[in-house]
Write a protein that holds these residues in place. Structure first.
Motif, PDB file in Angstrom:
ATOM      1  N   MET A 172       0.796  -1.220   0.000  1.00  0.00           N
ATOM      2  CA  MET A 172       0.000   0.000   0.000  1.00  0.00           C
ATOM      3  C   MET A 172       0.839   1.285   0.000  1.00  0.00           C
ATOM      4  SD  MET A 172      -3.285  -0.414  -0.142  1.00  0.00           S
ATOM      5  CE  MET A 172      -4.475  -1.756   0.007  1.00  0.00           C
ATOM      6  N   PHE A 173       1.712   1.405  -0.984  1.00  0.00           N
ATOM      7  CA  PHE A 173       2.395   2.678  -1.158  1.00  0.00           C
ATOM      8  C   PHE A 173       1.357   3.727  -1.581  1.00  0.00           C
ATOM      9  CE2 PHE A 173       5.618  -0.548  -1.460  1.00  0.00           C
ATOM     10  CZ  PHE A 173       6.660  -0.007  -0.717  1.00  0.00           C
ATOM     11  N   ARG A 174       1.717   4.971  -1.466  1.00  0.00           N
ATOM     12  CA  ARG A 174       0.736   6.038  -1.623  1.00  0.00           C
ATOM     13  C   ARG A 174      -0.052   5.924  -2.929  1.00  0.00           C
ATOM     14  NH1 ARG A 174      -0.114  10.583   1.009  1.00  0.00           N
ATOM     15  NH2 ARG A 174       1.735  10.177   2.265  1.00  0.00           N
ATOM     16  N   GLY A 175       0.636   5.644  -4.024  1.00  0.00           N
ATOM     17  CA  GLY A 175      -0.064   5.542  -5.295  1.00  0.00           C
ATOM     18  C   GLY A 175      -1.044   4.392  -5.332  1.00  0.00           C
ATOM     19  N   VAL A 176      -0.633   3.223  -4.824  1.00  0.00           N
ATOM     20  CA  VAL A 176      -1.521   2.064  -4.780  1.00  0.00           C
ATOM     21  C   VAL A 176      -2.713   2.358  -3.878  1.00  0.00           C
ATOM     22  CG1 VAL A 176      -1.712  -0.369  -4.119  1.00  0.00           C
ATOM     23  CG2 VAL A 176       0.377   0.464  -5.231  1.00  0.00           C
ATOM     24  N   TRP A 177      -2.458   2.949  -2.721  1.00  0.00           N
ATOM     25  CA  TRP A 177      -3.520   3.243  -1.760  1.00  0.00           C
ATOM     26  C   TRP A 177      -4.592   4.141  -2.381  1.00  0.00           C
ATOM     27  CZ3 TRP A 177      -5.623   7.367   1.021  1.00  0.00           C
ATOM     28  CH2 TRP A 177      -6.347   7.023   2.163  1.00  0.00           C
ATOM     29  N   HIS A 178      -4.173   5.178  -3.081  1.00  0.00           N
ATOM     30  CA  HIS A 178      -5.145   6.083  -3.714  1.00  0.00           C
ATOM     31  C   HIS A 178      -5.929   5.369  -4.815  1.00  0.00           C
ATOM     32  CE1 HIS A 178      -4.435   9.800  -1.615  1.00  0.00           C
ATOM     33  NE2 HIS A 178      -3.125   9.700  -1.783  1.00  0.00           N
ATOM     34  N   GLN A 179      -5.288   4.481  -5.558  1.00  0.00           N
ATOM     35  CA  GLN A 179      -6.013   3.739  -6.587  1.00  0.00           C
ATOM     36  C   GLN A 179      -7.080   2.835  -5.978  1.00  0.00           C
ATOM     37  OE1 GLN A 179      -2.443   2.068  -8.367  1.00  0.00           O
ATOM     38  NE2 GLN A 179      -2.975   2.993 -10.337  1.00  0.00           N
ATOM     39  N   LEU A 180      -6.755   2.196  -4.852  1.00  0.00           N
ATOM     40  CA  LEU A 180      -7.735   1.323  -4.220  1.00  0.00           C
ATOM     41  C   LEU A 180      -8.870   2.121  -3.591  1.00  0.00           C
ATOM     42  CD1 LEU A 180      -5.683  -1.591  -2.668  1.00  0.00           C
ATOM     43  CD2 LEU A 180      -6.579  -1.283  -4.973  1.00  0.00           C
ATOM     44  N   GLN A 181      -8.563   3.323  -3.105  1.00  0.00           N
ATOM     45  CA  GLN A 181      -9.646   4.172  -2.604  1.00  0.00           C
ATOM     46  C   GLN A 181     -10.590   4.568  -3.734  1.00  0.00           C
ATOM     47  OE1 GLN A 181     -10.174   4.612   0.692  1.00  0.00           O
ATOM     48  NE2 GLN A 181      -8.416   3.212   0.790  1.00  0.00           N
ATOM     49  N   GLU A 182     -10.041   4.758  -4.927  1.00  0.00           N
ATOM     50  CA  GLU A 182     -10.889   5.051  -6.084  1.00  0.00           C
ATOM     51  C   GLU A 182     -11.798   3.866  -6.391  1.00  0.00           C
ATOM     52  OE1 GLU A 182     -10.659   5.684 -10.911  1.00  0.00           O
ATOM     53  OE2 GLU A 182      -8.814   5.390  -9.764  1.00  0.00           O
ATOM     54  N   ILE A 183     -11.233   2.645  -6.351  1.00  0.00           N
ATOM     55  CA  ILE A 183     -12.055   1.456  -6.582  1.00  0.00           C
ATOM     56  C   ILE A 183     -13.164   1.376  -5.541  1.00  0.00           C
ATOM     57  CG2 ILE A 183     -12.039  -1.071  -6.527  1.00  0.00           C
ATOM     58  CD1 ILE A 183      -9.274  -0.970  -7.813  1.00  0.00           C
ATOM     59  N   ARG A 184     -12.836   1.636  -4.290  1.00  0.00           N
ATOM     60  CA  ARG A 184     -13.843   1.600  -3.223  1.00  0.00           C
ATOM     61  C   ARG A 184     -14.967   2.598  -3.502  1.00  0.00           C
ATOM     62  NH1 ARG A 184     -14.870   4.956   0.710  1.00  0.00           N
ATOM     63  NH2 ARG A 184     -12.935   6.110   0.334  1.00  0.00           N
ATOM     64  N   ARG A 185     -14.619   3.828  -3.865  1.00  0.00           N
ATOM     65  CA  ARG A 185     -15.651   4.844  -4.128  1.00  0.00           C
ATOM     66  C   ARG A 185     -16.521   4.457  -5.320  1.00  0.00           C
ATOM     67  NH1 ARG A 185     -11.194   8.259  -2.778  1.00  0.00           N
ATOM     68  NH2 ARG A 185     -10.669   8.483  -4.987  1.00  0.00           N
ATOM     69  N   ARG A 186     -15.907   3.935  -6.358  1.00  0.00           N
ATOM     70  CA  ARG A 186     -16.679   3.547  -7.541  1.00  0.00           C
ATOM     71  C   ARG A 186     -17.622   2.393  -7.221  1.00  0.00           C
ATOM     72  NH1 ARG A 186     -14.014   4.781 -12.485  1.00  0.00           N
ATOM     73  NH2 ARG A 186     -15.712   3.645 -13.500  1.00  0.00           N
ATOM     74  N   VAL A 187     -17.156   1.444  -6.417  1.00  0.00           N
ATOM     75  CA  VAL A 187     -17.997   0.310  -6.028  1.00  0.00           C
ATOM     76  C   VAL A 187     -19.180   0.794  -5.198  1.00  0.00           C
ATOM     77  CG1 VAL A 187     -18.070  -1.719  -4.531  1.00  0.00           C
ATOM     78  CG2 VAL A 187     -16.234  -1.470  -6.195  1.00  0.00           C
ATOM     79  N   MET A 188     -18.946   1.698  -4.269  1.00  0.00           N
ATOM     80  CA  MET A 188     -20.029   2.199  -3.422  1.00  0.00           C
ATOM     81  C   MET A 188     -21.085   2.917  -4.241  1.00  0.00           C
ATOM     82  SD  MET A 188     -17.713   3.466  -0.183  1.00  0.00           S
ATOM     83  CE  MET A 188     -19.099   4.080   0.776  1.00  0.00           C
ATOM     84  N   ARG A 189     -20.633   3.689  -5.226  1.00  0.00           N
ATOM     85  CA  ARG A 189     -21.600   4.393  -6.089  1.00  0.00           C
ATOM     86  C   ARG A 189     -22.366   3.407  -6.960  1.00  0.00           C
ATOM     87  NH1 ARG A 189     -17.336   8.291  -6.820  1.00  0.00           N
ATOM     88  NH2 ARG A 189     -16.884   7.434  -8.894  1.00  0.00           N
ATOM     89  N   ALA A 190     -21.667   2.396  -7.481  1.00  0.00           N
ATOM     90  CA  ALA A 190     -22.315   1.440  -8.378  1.00  0.00           C
ATOM     91  C   ALA A 190     -23.308   0.552  -7.627  1.00  0.00           C
ATOM     92  CB  ALA A 190     -21.254   0.577  -9.065  1.00  0.00           C
ATOM     93  N   TRP A 191     -22.999   0.229  -6.367  1.00  0.00           N
ATOM     94  CA  TRP A 191     -23.897  -0.637  -5.602  1.00  0.00           C
ATOM     95  C   TRP A 191     -25.238   0.043  -5.396  1.00  0.00           C
ATOM     96  CZ3 TRP A 191     -22.455  -5.582  -4.038  1.00  0.00           C
ATOM     97  CH2 TRP A 191     -23.397  -6.255  -3.251  1.00  0.00           C
ATOM     98  N   GLY A 192     -25.191   1.295  -5.008  1.00  0.00           N
ATOM     99  CA  GLY A 192     -26.419   2.089  -4.959  1.00  0.00           C
ATOM    100  C   GLY A 192     -27.194   1.966  -3.667  1.00  0.00           C
ATOM    101  N   ASP A 193     -28.027   2.955  -3.422  1.00  0.00           N
ATOM    102  CA  ASP A 193     -28.807   3.050  -2.194  1.00  0.00           C
ATOM    103  C   ASP A 193     -29.784   1.884  -2.050  1.00  0.00           C
ATOM    104  OD1 ASP A 193     -29.906   4.715   0.140  1.00  0.00           O
ATOM    105  OD2 ASP A 193     -31.676   4.373  -1.104  1.00  0.00           O
TER     106      ASP A 193
END
Length: 249
Positions: A172-193
């Motif tokens: 989890m170097f800084r670049g990897v960490w930020h990429q995984l946070q992006e995946i997390r945000r995209r997944v949360m939006r795609a899953w939906g309310d």
């Protein structure tokens, strides 16, 4: 130092941290990545040492630097897979007879064992503040993201969890960490309310929360990281011990 005395790195994160330090702090800006057969690794190191003096201790390297002579080092992966070792040649200038590239022109890429082969996985680059860091290669990042979104939009919770959980073990170097946070945000939006409510309309725990429990809360810092296998650990400390271990097994 003899090839047999080459100290092994304790993990993938450790070898990536070592590369990061050599590039960012010590000026090793030329690189060439290859793999070497496991049974020929001692000969490969000996050959590189004869050509470019890569097996020196810290004092000897300091003397070469003071004399204005080329500096070069070899870094091996933590262990071989598929009968081959990943091998990176780093230097502070282009070495004769080697197909080397500058890290600021051709990104330095380090492999991981994926799909029964060594595949490009991590890429060294400068972040928006000009600091060197590791990120996933664009191809691997896109592969992880697309698979996660595929499961998310179909509400395939078991497969999404199985896909997300292992990502927490990536370096989890800084670049990897930020990429995984992006995946997390995209997944949360795609899953939906609609997937957060039970039939009675009450809120329940977001389905991705359990999958992310093992993810680090902050990026990994290479400062102070233990790099090499130490005495008392249940694995070989040097390349010679590794080869002896394999022969005894």
């Amino acid at each position: 130092m003899r090839p047999e005395d080459y100290p092994l790195y304790r993990s993938q994160s450790a070898v990536l941290a070592a590369i990061l330090r050599l590039v960012s702090r010590d000026g090793y800006t030329w690189h060439h990545l290859q793999t070497a057969p496991e049974e020929r690794i001692l000969a490969a190191l000996e050959k590189l040492h004869q050509r470019h003096v890569v097996l020196l201790d810290r004092r000897a390297r300091s003397l070469r630097r003071e004399a204005g002579l080329p500096l070069a080092q070899v870094l091996l992966g933590p262990e071989p897979r598929g009968g081959r070792w990943p091998l990176l040649l780093l230097a502070d200038r282009k070495l004769p007879g080697e197909a080397m590239a500058r890290v600021d022109r051709t990104p330095l890429t380090w492999p991981a064992w994926r799909g029964e082969a060594w595949r490009p996985t991590y890429q060294l680059h400068r972040d928006e503040r000009g600091r060197w860091t590791w990120s996933l290669t664009p191809e691997f990042h896109r592969e992880l993201l697309e698979e996660a979104l595929h499961y998310a939009v179909r509400a395939d919770w078991p497969r999404l969890v199985a896909h997300l959980k292992p990502m927490g073990n990536l370096p989890m170097f800084r670049g990897v960490w930020h990429q995984l946070q992006e995946i997390r945000r995209r997944v949360m939006r795609a899953w939906g309310d609609r997937h957060l409510r039970n039939p009675e309309g009450q809120w329940r725990t977001p389905p991705w929360r359990t999958a992310l429990e093992g993810w680090p809360k902050r990026p990994l810092s290479p400062i102070g990281m233990r790099l090499h296998v130490e005495e008392g650990e249940d694995r070989p400390r040097t390349l010679g011990e590794w080869l002896d271990w394999g022969r005894s097994g």
